[in-house]
Design an enzyme around this catalytic site. Structure first.
Site: not given
Ligand code: G3H
Ligand code: 13P
Ligand code: ZN
Length: 304
Positions: A47, A78-79, A175-176, A206, A248, A254, A275
């Site tokens: 994005s 994206d978008h 979304h979300g 999407h 998508n 996330r 790490r």
């Protein structure tokens, strides 16, 4: 325009190309491992805000490095909301761009999308347009079906007026983490009508993250606070049989990443090397991506 070929192959052979967003470097690492191990083609989506996060200098190098990997990987904007960001992505070496004029009136969406198609096609870059608004509500309340869902008639006009290579449609997803008010439902009936009007155009979905409770519960157990999460669990099982050829997902990765990191940091309060928790996050992304590839996209074992 290698992405068009990817999508058409998926449409013809009843699978979906996973289009997964890279929100950070660790998610990129996880997605690459999953795609290779599952022998699945993959579209890596970036994005505008992710571009800003990575920075153009590093993106150039990342894209060059990705090009050297012997695996079908396509890099996609994206978008994109403006011709400027489209030009920026093409300059950085993206294979395809999305121009999202979905919130504009139809004629303005056509005008902007057509401009992008002319620019991108002359540079061998393919274009995804969007018609229909992915949003449950606006400031005045719930949007009506007519305002929100893609009109099959308009889809036909939009494709012929703009020359887009693929079309993102609005058929219920959002979304979300909170995708639905009331009963979660994807309007496959509308999708069928759209497919009839534009039979040769790959459809993009999407807002396809499943939002599994395993991630939400873990985040909330380890100090997070995500309310009313509701996604596409059980709604996408047969999507691969339709013309949906690109799906998508961003939020699922996330959530997978954050839930694993939160758990690790809580259980290991003495750890401070990024790490250590980064690797745990990458493993969670790999597992999540493999599951989406196998169970939703059916794109595993498509790479010989
Ligand atoms: O659809 C939107 C994507 O999830 C990108 O989100 O702008 O926060 O990277 P972002
Ligand atoms: P999700 O929020 O469901 O992951 O959707 C992501 C998306 O549509 C990116 O364009
Ligand atoms: Zn989206």
């Amino acid at each position: 325009m290698k992405q068009v070929k990817m999508l058409k192959d998926a449409m013809k052979n009843n699978y979906i190309v996973p289009a997964f967003n890279i929100a950070n470097f660790e998610i990129l690492r996880g997605l690459l491992v999953a795609a290779k191990e599952m022998k699945s083609p993959i579209i890596l989506q970036i994005s505008e805000s992710a571009m800003n996060y990575f920075t153009d200098e590093l993106l150039v190098g990342m894209i060059q490095a990705i090009r050297k990997i012997k695996h079908p990987i396509s890099i996609h904007l994206d978008h994109g909301k403006s011709i400027e960001v489209v030009k920026r992505a093409i300059k950085l070496g993206f294979d395809s761009v999305m121009i999202d004029g979905s919130t504009l009136p139809f004629s303005e969406n056509v005008k902007l999308t057509k401009k992008v198609v002319t620019f991108a096609h002359s540079r061998n870059v393919s274009v995804e347009g969007e018609l229909g608004v992915l949003s449950i509500a606006n400031d005045d309340g719930l949007l009506s079906d007519g305002q929100r869902f893609t009109s099959p008639d308009e889809a036909k006009k939009f494709v012929s007026l703009t020359g887009v290579d693929s079309l993102a449609v609005s058929i219920g997803t959002n979304h979300g983490v909170n995708k639905y008010i009331g009963e979660p439902k994807i309007r496959y009936d509308i999708l069928k009508k759209i497919e009839k009007e534009i039979p040769n155009i790959p459809i993009v979905l999407h807002g396809a993250s499943l939002i599994e409770s395993q991630y939400i519960d873990k985040i909330n157990k380890f100090g997070g606070k995500i309310d009313k999460a509701i996604g596409n669990v059980n709604l996408l099982k047969n999507a691969y049989k339709t013309h949906i050829s690109k799906i998508n997902m961003d939020t699922d990765f996330r959530l997978a990443y954050t839930s694993a990191v939160r758990e690790y940091m809580t259980i290991n309060p003495d750890k401070y090397n990024p790490r250590d928790y980064g690797n745990v996050g990458i493993s969670a992304v790999i597992e999540c991506a493999k599951s989406r590839i196998k169970n939703i996209c059916k794109s595993n074992n498509r790479v010989k």
